[in-house]
Structures are given as C-alpha cells and as structure tokens.
Design a protein around this motif. Structure first.
Motif, PDB file in Angstrom:
ATOM      1  N   UNK A   1       0.815  -1.210   0.000  1.00  0.00           N
ATOM      2  CA  UNK A   1       0.000   0.000   0.000  1.00  0.00           C
ATOM      3  C   UNK A   1       0.851   1.263   0.000  1.00  0.00           C
ATOM      4  N   UNK A   2       1.941   1.274   0.769  1.00  0.00           N
ATOM      5  CA  UNK A   2       2.723   2.493   0.964  1.00  0.00           C
ATOM      6  C   UNK A   2       4.020   2.542   0.170  1.00  0.00           C
ATOM      7  N   UNK A   3       4.596   1.393  -0.190  1.00  0.00           N
ATOM      8  CA  UNK A   3       5.967   1.387  -0.678  1.00  0.00           C
ATOM      9  C   UNK A   3       6.153   0.752  -2.052  1.00  0.00           C
ATOM     10  N   UNK A   4       5.102   0.207  -2.657  1.00  0.00           N
ATOM     11  CA  UNK A   4       5.221  -0.425  -3.966  1.00  0.00           C
ATOM     12  C   UNK A   4       4.910   0.581  -5.060  1.00  0.00           C
ATOM     13  N   UNK A   5       5.819   0.703  -6.040  1.00  0.00           N
ATOM     14  CA  UNK A   5       5.681   1.700  -7.106  1.00  0.00           C
ATOM     15  C   UNK A   5       5.894   1.043  -8.467  1.00  0.00           C
ATOM     16  N   UNK A   6       5.455   1.743  -9.503  1.00  0.00           N
ATOM     17  CA  UNK A   6       5.670   1.328 -10.889  1.00  0.00           C
ATOM     18  C   UNK A   6       6.305   2.488 -11.637  1.00  0.00           C
ATOM     19  N   UNK A   7       7.377   2.193 -12.343  1.00  0.00           N
ATOM     20  CA  UNK A   7       8.132   3.251 -13.002  1.00  0.00           C
ATOM     21  C   UNK A   7       7.491   3.649 -14.322  1.00  0.00           C
ATOM     22  N   UNK A   8       7.929   4.788 -14.817  1.00  0.00           N
ATOM     23  CA  UNK A   8       7.543   5.247 -16.153  1.00  0.00           C
ATOM     24  C   UNK A   8       8.828   5.485 -16.951  1.00  0.00           C
TER      25      UNK A   8
ATOM     26  N   UNK B   1      28.037  -5.160 -17.944  1.00  0.00           N
ATOM     27  CA  UNK B   1      28.480  -6.525 -17.683  1.00  0.00           C
ATOM     28  C   UNK B   1      27.342  -7.534 -17.703  1.00  0.00           C
ATOM     29  N   UNK B   2      26.102  -7.071 -17.731  1.00  0.00           N
ATOM     30  CA  UNK B   2      24.970  -7.977 -17.598  1.00  0.00           C
ATOM     31  C   UNK B   2      24.742  -8.428 -16.174  1.00  0.00           C
ATOM     32  N   UNK B   3      25.391  -7.743 -15.218  1.00  0.00           N
ATOM     33  CA  UNK B   3      25.260  -8.029 -13.795  1.00  0.00           C
ATOM     34  C   UNK B   3      24.717  -6.777 -13.114  1.00  0.00           C
ATOM     35  N   UNK B   4      23.782  -6.957 -12.198  1.00  0.00           N
ATOM     36  CA  UNK B   4      23.128  -5.816 -11.576  1.00  0.00           C
ATOM     37  C   UNK B   4      23.944  -5.173 -10.466  1.00  0.00           C
ATOM     38  N   UNK B   5      23.697  -3.891 -10.183  1.00  0.00           N
ATOM     39  CA  UNK B   5      24.430  -3.159  -9.148  1.00  0.00           C
ATOM     40  C   UNK B   5      23.863  -3.424  -7.754  1.00  0.00           C
ATOM     41  N   UNK B   6      24.541  -2.912  -6.752  1.00  0.00           N
ATOM     42  CA  UNK B   6      24.105  -3.060  -5.359  1.00  0.00           C
ATOM     43  C   UNK B   6      22.747  -2.419  -5.126  1.00  0.00           C
ATOM     44  N   UNK B   7      22.487  -1.308  -5.752  1.00  0.00           N
ATOM     45  CA  UNK B   7      21.154  -0.699  -5.712  1.00  0.00           C
ATOM     46  C   UNK B   7      20.984   0.135  -6.977  1.00  0.00           C
ATOM     47  N   UNK B   8      19.720   0.408  -7.307  1.00  0.00           N
ATOM     48  CA  UNK B   8      19.450   1.149  -8.539  1.00  0.00           C
ATOM     49  C   UNK B   8      18.238   2.042  -8.334  1.00  0.00           C
ATOM     50  N   UNK B   9      18.155   3.086  -9.154  1.00  0.00           N
ATOM     51  CA  UNK B   9      17.163   4.124  -8.936  1.00  0.00           C
ATOM     52  C   UNK B   9      16.155   4.204 -10.083  1.00  0.00           C
ATOM     53  N   UNK B  10      15.069   4.893  -9.769  1.00  0.00           N
ATOM     54  CA  UNK B  10      14.034   5.211 -10.745  1.00  0.00           C
ATOM     55  C   UNK B  10      13.784   6.717 -10.649  1.00  0.00           C
ATOM     56  N   UNK B  11      14.222   7.461 -11.655  1.00  0.00           N
ATOM     57  CA  UNK B  11      14.077   8.908 -11.663  1.00  0.00           C
ATOM     58  C   UNK B  11      13.507   9.334 -13.013  1.00  0.00           C
ATOM     59  N   UNK B  12      13.462  10.621 -13.225  1.00  0.00           N
ATOM     60  CA  UNK B  12      12.970  11.120 -14.519  1.00  0.00           C
ATOM     61  C   UNK B  12      13.927  10.789 -15.653  1.00  0.00           C
ATOM     62  N   UNK B  13      15.180  10.447 -15.313  1.00  0.00           N
ATOM     63  CA  UNK B  13      16.176  10.197 -16.363  1.00  0.00           C
ATOM     64  C   UNK B  13      16.632   8.744 -16.461  1.00  0.00           C
TER      65      UNK B  13
END
Length: 540
Positions: free
Chosen positions: A342-349, A415-427
C-alpha cells in the motif's frame, strides 16, 4: 569439463618433464654402495633391495613435491563449452563450485573466506578476527547436494575437529553467525542425519545465548565470546536492527525442535512477543528498536532491503517450516506485506517496472536494492503455499514483476550483472548513476527469485536468465583461484574486489545448481531455506 587441447599439451609436457626428473633421480642419486644405504633422516641402515627401493621412492616423491612447489600446476578452470541443456548447465555450475572450492582449500583452508587473486585468506568484520572456517560451514550443504563427495568429506572432517568457541575472537555478528554457522550446521544435519552436525549447531547457538541478556530480550547485534559482552553497532545509537533480531526464529526454533532443548525457541518467542505487542506505524515495521525494558521504535525508516529484508522472509518461512501451524507469524506476515504494498510499492515510467521504494517518515526514496530483489521469490513462495487462489494469483504476479525488474537491472548494465542498488528517476530506470552503488559482491537475491519463479511457472526464460548470469560470472568475476566481486558493473573491464564471499557457496551456487535441477532435488513441499539458503526440513 575436459581441458582444451592446448592446455592438455602443456600439462602433458609438464608431466613428461617431471617423469624425466624422477627417472634421472632414480638412476643417478648416490646410493652409498650396492648393498648398503644410510638413510640419514631416520638413521637406519638399509641392507636389502626392498628397503633400498623404498628409500629411493621416498626421495622421488620428495623431488616431485619440490618440483610442484617450484612450478605449481594451475587449478583447472571449467569452460563454457556446449552446455545447451539443463543437465549440461547443471554440470557446469558444479564445475564452478569445484573450481572455487579448490582455490579456497589450497590457499585459505580454515580461514573465513578467500582472496582469489591474492591467493590468501580473507575475513570481514562480521566474523571478528578469528579463523572460524565460514566458507567450510556455509558450503558443506551445497557440496553434499551437488555430489562433490570428497570435498564434502574433507569439510565434514574439518568441522568435526572444529571448536567454534576456541577459534572465534573479537566481536562477532550474532545474526550472521546464526544464519551461516548454526544454519549451515543444521542444514548439514537435515540432509545427512549425521548427529555430529546437530551437536555442533547446538554448541554454536549456546555460546551466543548471552547476547539475549537484554532488558527486553531482543539480542545485541555483536557478542564477544570470550568476555560474553554484547553490544550494538556504534553507528546504530544503541539500537537493534530489524533484519537481525527478527531473523533468528527459523534456526533457533528448528534447533529446539530437533534437540528437545526449549531454551532456543524461548529466546525467539520473546522477540516475537515484543514485536506483536508494539504499535506499527501504518502497519509498517521501522528498522530500529531500542533495548530498553519497554522498547521503542527508532527513526521511522522503512525498507524491503538492507536492515529489514529477512524479517519479512522469516515471518512467512516460520509458518511454512512448522507445517503451517504457526498462524501468528502468517497473520503478521500478511499484514506487513499488505502495508508495504500500500505504501511502498511503485511502478516506473515509461517501462512500468515494479519495485519497493524506501521510506523515511513520509518521504519516499525511489531506490530498489539488490538485497530487496529477494522479495520476488518470497511472494512467489507465499503464492505456492496459499489456498486462496485469488491471493495466490496476486502474489505470483507480484513475484513475476519483481523478477522482471531485477532482471532489467542486470540487462541494463555493461556486464549484464546488476548493481548493489538502482534508482528510478525522470532520467533513469533500473540503473544507478552513483559510483558507490555500482558494485556487485556475488549477491544471490536476483537468482533466488528466478529460482522460485522457475519452480512455480516452468517458464524457460528464468533458466535462460540464470544461464546468462553464469556466463557473466565466468567473464567478469572469475579470478585466478576462485570468484570475486566487481567494483563497477557498468565498466567493460571491471576491477575485481578480490573477495570470494562465503555466501557464494551457500546461496548463489546453490540456487544456480537447483534452477537447472529437477524439482525433486530439494522439493519445496518438504524443505524451506533460511536466508542463507540452508535448507531445513518442514515439520509435518
């Protein structure tokens, strides 16, 4: 797999050279006469042919040993080859395990971890400063499952002689010791029935009991086994951390059930009672809690990732591990996940990628951590155990979406390997522009979710994604004597961090092997994994 032709030629030449040295030594080393040879080392006179030949054979073996030390044979590295089916890929993963284990055994035996390029031992602060063989205990159930029999036996023999209390030094993480040492030993017992492992698990858990001697029963984060003094991390301002104190019940309740000693389950029941009694802000669990007699939440920080993750996992898995009889943890799991959705799940654009953000009070940070990618597998496991079809379908869909998002974090890197964390921003979506977030330390959570999705759906793409990761591990993470993390997943030639984490064996290798195995290898209706991927038998 077999060595390549060129490598076979090199090895053949090397063997011929060593044989030539031995034969030369056999004929030309001085013997002191035809019938008399004085063996200086043991001060014995050897007068018969048999003994004379035995002495010379010993000298030949010594020459071979010295030759090998001067020109050590390389540890064989597996080749990708034509592993184009599940069996071939499973065998290839087994070879990866063998390669990584051989490197640890040769260069860091008894140490906590290996530096595969430096070829020395390594130990992070969570293990204090003693040599406690974390890799051996974390790896032994994987060695057993994949059928590396000799490697399993040498690990078992080391553990039998190992005294954790005597070997551990300094401040050890109570949580990490619980999931790796107690969990690894319990898993080895569950798989083999060897009582030695159960006895060792009880010994380890017992030495950590003083950590629970706090005013409210929530354990300290760290314990010095010699002084029996517990403490929290200096940066946590005297508070305990949700993912740590909340991820003890699976192991300790299981241990009490197996041994008949109730003390371990009682310690965890006290933690559960404290959490049940507390008011949760909007149904959410803050990361920090005080150790006062009447506990209080710390700052209202909420996360599905670091410092929270395995707490939610254990609410679900404790219910499953008890044969679905622990209704309290199931109810509290459902309430917590509902609040987080309810509070923390999001969908990116524009890509519509689903992710759990992080919250500080009411402020949202649109960051998803590699650690949090475990949540896809968690909700899929929920779906697999849920009788209500509508609820099961909902969580299976959520798991698929999280698995897809985490795959995108891999696919969008160089590398086809994911980072420690990743973001969702306007860019950006599912990427990071932060240098400090671009590393990879052999984490398993993304593959873990793909494993559960494979078991639940049999969609071949999850096996293909796992195989892609195998090939990228080979290309970017393989070092001289094992596998290493990398410092920048967006670099075409990333620098390795020279650390082979113990959880590489416990988690990543195990999930990769199982995703290419049949479902009757650790079937999920009979086994439940702790957060270090150590399987425990479900009580029925």
């Amino acid at each position: 797999m077999s060595l390549r032709s060129q490598e076979q030629l090199v090895v053949g030449v090397g063997v011929m050279f060593l044989l030539t040295v031995c034969i030369t030594a056999f004929f030309f080393l001085p013997s002191g006469g035809a019938d008399l040879y004085l063996h200086e080392e043991n001060h014995v006179h050897v007068r018969d042919t048999f003994n004379r030949e035995e002495v010379r054979r010993k000298e030949q073996r010594e020459l071979l040993r010295k030759a090998e030390e001067a020109n050590p044979m390389p540890i064989p590295k597996p080749e990708i080859g034509a592993a184009d089916d599940a069996e071939g890929r499973r065998i290839f993963v087994k070879q990866m395990i063998k390669f990584a284990w051989d490197g640890y055994r040769k260069y860091a035996w008894g140490e906590n971890e290996l530096r595969p390029n430096s070829r020395t031992g390594h130990s992070s602060s969570i293990f204090g400063y003693g040599k406690t063989g974390a890799t051996i205990i974390d790896a032994i159930d994987t060695l057993f499952i994949v059928g590396l029999k000799e490697e399993y036996k040498e690990a078992r023999d080391w553990i039998e002689k190992f005294d954790f209390k005597e070997s551990a030094k300094g401040d050890l993480s109570v949580f990490e010791s619980n999931i790796r040492f107690t969990g690894g030993l319990l898993s080895a017992y569950a798989l083999t029935g060897d009582k030695m492992f159960l006895n060792k698990a009880e010994e380890v858990a017992t030495v950590f009991l003083p950590a629970f001697d706090t005013p409210n029963g929530i354990p300290y984060s760290l314990l010095d086994l010699q002084s029996k003094r517990g403490k929290t991390y200096s940066w946590s301002n005297g508070k305990a951390i949700l993912s740590e104190y909340g991820s003890m019940q699976l192991e300790l309740d299981y241990l009490s059930n197996l041994t008949g000693n109730p003390i371990f389950a009682q310690k965890c029941d006290k933690i559960r009672d404290v959490l049940t009694s507390m008011n949760k802000p909007e149904g959410l669990y803050p990361i920090y809690i005080t150790l006062e007699e009447t506990p209080r939440w710390g700052q209202h920080l909420f996360s599905m990732g670091a410092m929270a993750d395995s707490f939610y996992e254990y609410l679900l898995k404790q219910w499953i591990s008890t044969g679905k009889t622990d209704e309290r943890t199931k109810r509290e799991y459902e309430e917590a996940i509902f609040a987080m959705e309810k509070r923390m799940l999001f969908k990116s654009e524009p890509s519509n990628l689903w992710y759990f953000g992080k919250m500080n009070g009411n402020r949202v940070e649109h960051t998803f951590e590699h650690l949090a990618c475990f949540s896809g597998g968690m909700v899929v496991l929920h779906a697999m155990n849920e009788k209500n079809k509508t609820i099961a379908d909902h969580y299976l869909k959520l798991g698929k979406e999280i698995g897809h998002t985490c795959h995108e974090s891999y696919a969008r890197s160089t590398t086809g390997i994911g980072p420690e964390s990743f973001q969702f921003t306007s860019s950006i979506e599912a990427k990071t522009e932060r240098r400090q977030d671009s590393y990879y330390i052999l984490r398993p959570e993304v593959v873990e979710t793909w494993f559960y999705l494979w078991r639940a759906t049999k969609d071949e793409k999850y096996r293909q994604w796992a195989w892609d990761h195998v090939q990228n591990l080979e290309k970017y993470c393989k070092g001289a004597a094992g596998y290493s993390g990398i410092r920048d997943v967006y670099s075409s030639e990333p620098e390795q961090d020279d650390v082979q984490q113990s959880f590489l064996f416990a988690e990543l290798f195990k999930y990769l092997y199982l995703i290419f195995s049949d479902d009757d290898v650790i079937p999920l209706d009979q086994w439940v994994f702790n957060t270090e991927a150590h399987p425990f038998r479900i009580r029925h």
